[in-house]
Design an enzyme around this catalytic site. Structure first.
Site: not given
Length: 699
Positions: A315, A368
């Site tokens: 993330d 990401e």
């Protein structure tokens, strides 16, 4: 009798690697571990607190008094405190009482604890990750399922809101209860993998799991570590891979967490310009500190090792790589070269991917990342960052912006769907339609689409056709597969009752068929990361909002064609095809069974006519706001022969003596004269040259 006995699990090599940032199995050393010392059963504890004056273990077993069970500091100045406490076993609640250099007493949960309490105290529990796995078959063949040449269709899922208890909407289902419904659902829908939003322990539910305190602990809201392992095991046994969201970018400032752990900024930078995240009100890891790097890479290894995870979606990589992320001028510190790249974070990510792929070569790491940071998915030894894939954020934003437009205006935005092909192969991409796009007032996927109900569903089916027939891997957030009407609500179940309505059920059936089509047609995945797997047939017909492209497998005959009609018109469209090829429609998003209008997509004519830089053409009836997928039929010797002979005739040559042009099985469709495409000059010339032979058409 001593309350704490001297004991260690650390060798000199362990300590050396830890201090160098190269120890990637720290979960075998730090934390709490069952042990036997001097014929006594109990628990060994170890924690890193280099600036502490005193560290002790507190819990119900000693009335939470810090002076009873004091740990021993190691002699080697490593900052590790350790010791063995007899009589403590699984299930015991504990914390570390840390006396800082200023004399302050902090109560901290164990950074390496395998389980945490779900209450305000959020204490650690002595626990275990022992589990009898029976997913050997999956693990042995996992390299095939995670290959870049395999179909990769991921279902993104939030465990707390996918489905709640039907008896009490306020109650979570356990990992084992979720397994009963989720496993058969994923299998039936045809997704190859599921991606769980963070399953690590976090105190604040509205963070969706992205503000982690217990990095080595399974989220106790849904059960024990073994319960989560059961869920993963069942998914594996049914041929479904498991990707976990992993958050090495930041952590919250909870009093019992990593922040200010030993009275100093141990895990984060002291300077808030580097150590505090203003957008998320959280703290940024100090990637330049070797012990912190060892902690984080060990954590990644832990989930791959102990929980058999098949991949990690990392993330907020953009926030890690850029020192000025979410900061104004003057609020950040440039690197040693005066730039904005966080060189320590870059080195950390390279070390992470190197370590992961060395020990687990058959898993996937997915970044990401929303910028154009170069070589993110290129090998580290070639100067890249080493990720297996990267979310294609630009594609997601451009695509959604295009589909939000009223069809009458789409001709002005035609290049939003063609532009991604310019950079498609710069990285190994995954196309996401993720949770981030259906929250915070952005509207659900179905309500992003323009028009009335019919047009909304038709547009969404067309979008999914486009997504599934483009080269990269796919990711779809839960609820998007059946047209969830409300935005995602983390505290409530998805609206499964919507499946009582035909349009929602039809959309779900369509996504299921798309998944199975994607998995069955080699042309859609074998070359998904290679330029030879994609070819535009028509990319410039903005006036009609038509897009046509080919997907190609490794074998010459493995070819599919996608035709997108992104206006509500129904019309016949002339498409150039190669000589000697035959085509059949294998998917029509406007089919009635999907909730469409039922206009049949069919080839109504064939032309020996050069069109779209190809020697022949077909006339395809296009349904409104629809995606149509055609498959090239296997080329037979007869059709090859016919194609060769037709080519000779067009060149003004006659077949060899006694040799007649081969017949094809295709018949010319009946098309009204006024709508039939006019014959081109090229066809007329070829016809005059071969008038005597009167050759049959080839398809």
């Amino acid at each position: 009798m001593q309350n704490v006995l001297p004991h260690t699990l650390f060798s000199e090599q362990d300590v050396y690697l830890f201090r160098e940032g190269k120890h990637y199995r720290l979960y075998d050393k730090f934390g709490s571990h069952a042990a036997t010392v001097e014929d006594q059963d109990g628990t060994y504890f170890a924690v890193w607190a280099p600036h502490a004056k005193e560290v002790s273990v507190i819990g119900n077993f000693n009335g939470w008094h810090s002076g009873v069970h004091k740990l021993y500091p190691r002699w080697d100045s490593s900052g590790i405190w350790e010791g063995f406490i007899p009589g403590l076993s699984w299930g015991t609640v504990y914390k570390y009482a840390i006396r800082t250099g200023k004399g302050e007493l902090l109560e901290k949960s164990d950074p390496y604890a395998l389980s945490w309490e779900q209450n305000l105290q959020a204490a650690s529990l002595i626990s275990t990750t022992w589990f009898e796995w029976n997913d050997d078959s999956w693990m042995a063949d996992r390299w095939k399922r995670n290959s870049l040449e395999a179909p990769l269709s991921v279902y993104e899922l939030h465990l707390g809101s996918w489905m709640r208890s039907p008896d009490n909407p306020e109650r979570f289902l356990s990992y084992r209860q979720i397994a009963e419904s989720l496993v058969p659902y994923i299998k039936e829908m045809g997704f190859t993998h599921v991606e769980f939003m963070p399953v690590m322990e976090h105190p604040y539910e509205p963070s969706w799991g992205y503000q982690i305190t217990g990095f080595f602990a399974a989220n106790s809201r849904f059960g024990s570590p073994q319960d989560l392992m059961f869920l993963i095991n069942e998914l594996h046994r049914n041929g479904i891979g498991v990707i976990l969201d992993w958050v090495p970018s930041h952590f919250p400032g909870d009093a019992n967490g990593l922040h200010y752990f030993d009275g100093t900024h141990l895990y984060e930078h002291e300077d808030p310009r580097r150590g505090f995240h203003p957008q998320w009100n959280s703290h940024i890891f100090n990637y330049g500190r070797p012990e912190v790097k060892s902690f984080l890479i060990s954590n990644a290894m832990f989930w791959l090792d102990r929980y058999h995870a098949d991949g990690l979606r990392v993330d907020a990589v953009t926030s890690m790589l850029y020192l000025d992320y979410a900061r104004k001028e003057g609020e950040w510190i440039p690197n040693m070269f005066g730039g904005n790249v966080n060189l320590e974070a870059k080195d950390f990510l390279q070390d992470l991917n190197t370590a992961v792929y060395k020990d687990f070569p058959d898993v996937i790491t997915i970044a990401e990342e929303s910028s154009d940071f170069p070589m993110l998915t290129k090998p580290v030894h070639h100067g890249g960052i080493g990720f297996g894939m990267k979310w294609m954020m630009g594609w997601m934003h451009d695509t959604l912006k295009y589909f939000k437009e009223d069809p009458i205006n789409r001709k002005y935005h035609h290049n939003k769907l063609t532009f991604p092909s310019m950079y498609m192969y710069n990285e190994n991409y995954m196309m996401p339609l993720s949770h981030d796009e259906v929250v915070h007032g952005k509207a659900s996927m179905i309500y992003k689409m323009p028009g009335d109900e019919w047009q909304k569903f038709a547009n969404l089916r067309a979008l999914y056709t486009y997504m599934y027939t483009q080269p990269p891997a796919k990711l779809l957030f839960m609820g998007n597969e059946f047209g969830q009407t409300s935005e995602w609500r983390f505290a409530e179940s998805l609206d499964w009752h919507l499946l009582e309505h035909k349009v929602h059920k039809g959309l779900q059936e369509f996504v299921k068929d798309l998944n199975h089509l994607y998995r069955d047609e080699k042309s859609l995945f074998e070359n998904q990361f290679s330029p030879c797997g994609f070819e535009w047939v028509e990319a410039n017909d903005g006036n009609n909002s038509i897009y046509i492209y080919l997907r190609k497998g490794k074998e010459e005959d493995e070819v599919t064609m996608t035709v997108l009609n992104l206006t509500p018109r129904v019309f016949d469209y002339k498409i150039g095809v190669n000589e000697g090829t035959n085509w059949e429609v294998i998917l029509n998003s406007d089919d009635e069974k999907y909730g469409g209008s039922g206009v049949k997509a069919e080839i109504i004519d064939e032309e020996d006519d050069e069109w779209m830089y190809r020697p022949n053409a077909i006339i395809l009836k296009l349904p409104p706001l629809a995606g149509v997928v055609l498959k090239q039929k296997k080329t037979t010797e007869g059709s090859k022969k016919a194609a060769a002979e037709t080519s000779e005739i067009k060149d003004g040559k006659k077949p060899a003596a006694g040799k007649k042009p081969a017949k094809t099985t295709a018949k010319k469709a009946a098309v009204p004269e006024e709508t039939r495409p006019k014959v081109s000059k090229l066809k007329k010339a070829a016809g005059e040259a071969a008038k005597e032979m009167k050759p049959k058409k080839t398809v």
